[in-house]
Design an enzyme around this catalytic site. Structure first.
Site, mmCIF file in Angstrom:
data_model
loop_
_atom_site.group_PDB
_atom_site.id
_atom_site.type_symbol
_atom_site.label_atom_id
_atom_site.label_comp_id
_atom_site.label_asym_id
_atom_site.label_seq_id
_atom_site.Cartn_x
_atom_site.Cartn_y
_atom_site.Cartn_z
ATOM 1 N N ALA A 64 0.862 -1.178 0.000
ATOM 2 C CA ALA A 64 0.000 0.000 0.000
ATOM 3 C C ALA A 64 0.901 1.232 0.000
ATOM 4 O O ALA A 64 2.066 1.164 0.421
ATOM 5 C CB ALA A 64 -0.890 -0.025 1.232
ATOM 6 N N GLY A 109 0.778 -5.133 0.824
ATOM 7 C CA GLY A 109 -0.424 -5.222 -0.014
ATOM 8 C C GLY A 109 -0.163 -5.892 -1.357
ATOM 9 O O GLY A 109 -1.089 -6.428 -1.976
ATOM 10 N N GLU A 112 -0.315 -9.512 -0.660
ATOM 11 C CA GLU A 112 -1.734 -9.804 -0.421
ATOM 12 C C GLU A 112 -2.508 -9.869 -1.741
ATOM 13 O O GLU A 112 -3.382 -10.711 -1.931
ATOM 14 C CB GLU A 112 -2.328 -8.749 0.517
ATOM 15 C CG GLU A 112 -1.738 -8.859 1.925
ATOM 16 C CD GLU A 112 -2.116 -7.706 2.840
ATOM 17 O OE1 GLU A 112 -1.839 -6.542 2.479
ATOM 18 O OE2 GLU A 112 -2.696 -7.956 3.911
ATOM 19 N N GLU A 132 4.764 -5.181 7.210
ATOM 20 C CA GLU A 132 3.955 -4.148 7.873
ATOM 21 C C GLU A 132 4.418 -3.821 9.287
ATOM 22 O O GLU A 132 4.340 -2.667 9.723
ATOM 23 C CB GLU A 132 2.477 -4.578 7.911
ATOM 24 C CG GLU A 132 1.755 -4.434 6.593
ATOM 25 C CD GLU A 132 1.894 -5.643 5.691
ATOM 26 O OE1 GLU A 132 2.734 -6.530 5.979
ATOM 27 O OE2 GLU A 132 1.170 -5.707 4.691
HETATM 28 N N1 CO8 Z 1 4.571 3.214 -0.793
HETATM 29 C C1 CO8 Z 1 4.950 4.385 -1.299
HETATM 30 N N2 CO8 Z 1 6.095 4.552 -1.980
HETATM 31 C C2 CO8 Z 1 6.872 3.496 -2.143
HETATM 32 C C3 CO8 Z 1 6.550 2.227 -1.640
HETATM 33 C C4 CO8 Z 1 5.320 2.103 -0.935
HETATM 34 N N3 CO8 Z 1 4.873 0.942 -0.440
HETATM 35 N N4 CO8 Z 1 7.531 1.368 -1.951
HETATM 36 C C5 CO8 Z 1 8.456 2.064 -2.640
HETATM 37 N N5 CO8 Z 1 8.067 3.359 -2.755
HETATM 38 C C6 CO8 Z 1 8.767 4.454 -3.414
HETATM 39 C C7 CO8 Z 1 9.968 4.902 -2.607
HETATM 40 O O1 CO8 Z 1 9.583 5.785 -1.584
HETATM 41 C C8 CO8 Z 1 10.806 5.570 -3.677
HETATM 42 O O2 CO8 Z 1 10.268 6.845 -3.938
HETATM 43 P P1 CO8 Z 1 11.279 8.098 -4.242
HETATM 44 O O3 CO8 Z 1 11.995 7.692 -5.508
HETATM 45 O O4 CO8 Z 1 10.342 9.240 -4.418
HETATM 46 O O5 CO8 Z 1 12.187 8.180 -3.077
HETATM 47 C C9 CO8 Z 1 10.530 4.708 -4.906
HETATM 48 O O6 CO8 Z 1 9.317 4.004 -4.648
HETATM 49 C C10 CO8 Z 1 11.621 3.708 -5.184
HETATM 50 O O7 CO8 Z 1 11.809 2.941 -4.002
HETATM 51 P P2 CO8 Z 1 13.252 2.694 -3.342
HETATM 52 O O8 CO8 Z 1 14.166 3.829 -3.639
HETATM 53 O O9 CO8 Z 1 13.036 2.337 -1.901
HETATM 54 O O10 CO8 Z 1 13.714 1.419 -4.199
HETATM 55 P P3 CO8 Z 1 14.684 0.240 -3.732
HETATM 56 O O11 CO8 Z 1 14.927 -0.570 -4.959
HETATM 57 O O12 CO8 Z 1 15.818 0.728 -2.955
HETATM 58 O O13 CO8 Z 1 13.768 -0.633 -2.703
HETATM 59 C C11 CO8 Z 1 11.766 -1.749 -1.966
HETATM 60 C C12 CO8 Z 1 12.623 -1.270 -3.161
HETATM 61 C C13 CO8 Z 1 12.503 -2.868 -1.225
HETATM 62 C C14 CO8 Z 1 10.471 -2.279 -2.548
HETATM 63 C C15 CO8 Z 1 11.533 -0.572 -0.999
HETATM 64 O O14 CO8 Z 1 11.024 0.518 -1.754
HETATM 65 C C16 CO8 Z 1 10.561 -0.859 0.095
HETATM 66 O O15 CO8 Z 1 10.930 -1.474 1.087
HETATM 67 N N6 CO8 Z 1 9.284 -0.405 -0.054
HETATM 68 C C17 CO8 Z 1 8.303 -0.485 0.964
HETATM 69 C C18 CO8 Z 1 7.790 -1.902 1.145
HETATM 70 C C19 CO8 Z 1 6.754 -1.977 2.242
HETATM 71 O O16 CO8 Z 1 7.020 -1.701 3.400
HETATM 72 N N7 CO8 Z 1 5.530 -2.394 1.872
HETATM 73 C C20 CO8 Z 1 4.452 -2.551 2.779
HETATM 74 C C21 CO8 Z 1 3.606 -1.333 2.832
HETATM 75 S S1 CO8 Z 1 2.334 -1.450 4.060
HETATM 76 C C22 CO8 Z 1 1.123 -2.353 3.322
HETATM 77 O O17 CO8 Z 1 1.232 -2.763 2.186
HETATM 78 C C23 CO8 Z 1 -0.083 -2.616 4.148
HETATM 79 C C24 CO8 Z 1 -1.295 -2.955 3.311
HETATM 80 C C25 CO8 Z 1 -2.573 -2.911 4.049
HETATM 81 C C26 CO8 Z 1 -2.731 -1.773 5.024
HETATM 82 C C27 CO8 Z 1 -3.799 -0.844 4.600
HETATM 83 C C28 CO8 Z 1 -4.000 0.212 5.655
HETATM 84 C C29 CO8 Z 1 -4.733 1.401 5.121
#
Ligand code: CO8
Length: 258
Positions: A64, A109, A112, A132
């Site tokens: 998400a 997500g 999921e 999460e």
């Molecule tokens: N949300 C928003 N932005 C994201 C997300 C995300 N989930 N994942 C990546 N991005 C963005 C980064 O912020 C970055 O943006 P910017 O270039 O503006 O800085 C861009 O995408 C590229 O990401 P990275 O620079 O981090 O790329 P890497 O190759 O270094 O890393 C990863 C890739 C491993 C995927 C890393 O981005 C990461 O760990 N992302 C987050 C993963 C995460 O924690 N996901 C779980 C989110 S919570 C969730 O899904 C809950 C769902 C249900 C809850 C609903 C409640 C309302």
């Protein structure tokens, strides 16, 4: 028209490609809405026999959208979760096979979303996880329920409580994905599986999907009864007569979804 995804129909298969690569295909509210619409479009189109869900770029879906969630109140967050649940449940209820072709990160997500699909094919580059708890929340799009059902309670708790990100091979080992293939073979493999299923009797495939999904929330006796009741639908179809006649006449069956 869609802003955050690409919808294409090729040879009877609808390809839904999540397309927000700058944000690792993170699911914001409008993308959740668009996915729901795209699945409705595919479900309602009689030319669509199967659906493949994939992502553009490095991610399948990295969860998400954290920037959208950060300032949401609990009530607003719950509204987003309701939207996520509606999408996942809808994917499970679509009477056509849905294959996740997991090209890259399937986190939170995104994992999921893949789990709501019927079958998961992963690229060797794919990574899976429910991170999460790193963010102070729990999986909110059905992950606490679908993950343990797929991989068992112990492994489900392990992945959710440690937030460990696992490789495609490990996902295969624990039963989270059905096949792992080199990246260049991902689309072709998913398409081949889609075509294989599309050649079967559609009413039988849809009924099997529904009975399997519904059965998980029932006790064995009730679930068996559900199967007994549900089997009358394919058994009374024209396609049952065609399938059995074709077998006995030693020719390929031509199913008409009737
Ligand atoms: N949300 C928003 N932005 C994201 C997300 C995300 N989930 N994942 C990546 N991005 C963005 C980064 O912020 C970055 O943006 P910017 O270039 O503006 O800085 C861009 O995408 C590229 O990401 P990275 O620079 O981090 O790329 P890497 O190759 O270094 O890393 C990863 C890739 C491993 C995927 C890393 O981005 C990461 O760990 N992302 C987050 C993963 C995460 O924690 N996901 C779980 C989110 S919570 C969730 O899904 C809950 C769902 C249900 C809850 C609903 C409640 C309302």
């Amino acid at each position: 028209m869609y802003e955050n995804l690409i919808y294409e129909l090729k040879n009877g298969t609808a390809f839904i490609t999540v397309n927000r690569p700058k944000a690792m295909n993170a699911l914001n509210s409008s993308l959740l809405d668009e996915l729901y619409s795209a699945f409705s479009e595919a479900a309602g189109d009689k030319n669509v026999k199967a659906i493949i869900l994939t992502g553009e770029g490095k991610a399948f879906v990295a969860g998400a959208d954290i920037s959208e969630m950060k300032d949401l109140t609990a009530i607003e967050g719950k509204a987003m979760m309701v939207k996520g649940h509606a999408l996942m449940n809808y994917i499970e209820s679509v009477g056509k096979p849905v294959i996740a072709a997991v090209n890259g990160f399937a986190l939170g997500g995104g994992c999921e979303l893949a789990m709501a699909c019927d079958i998961r094919i992963a690229s060797e580059k794919a990574k899976f996880g429910q991170p999460e708890v790193n963010l102070g929340i729990i999986p909110g799009f059905g992950g606490t329920q679908r993950l343990p059902r797929l991989v068992g309670a112990g492994m489900g708790k392990y992945l959710i409580m440690t937030a460990e990100i696992i490789s495609a091979d490990e996902a295969y080992r624990i039963g989270l994905v059905e096949k792992v293939v080199p990246p260049e073979e991902l689309a072709g493999t998913a398409e081949k599986i889609a075509r294989t299923i599309a050649e079967k009797a559609p009413i039988a495939v849809a009924t099997a999907k529904s009975v399997i999904n519904l059965g998980f929330s029932l006790d064995m006796l009730t679930a068996s009864q559900l199967e007994l009741e549900a089997c009358t639908t394919p058994f009374s179809s024209e396609d049952k007569f065609e399938g059995m006649s074709a077998f006995l006449e030693k020719r390929p069956a031509v199913f008409r979804n009737r």
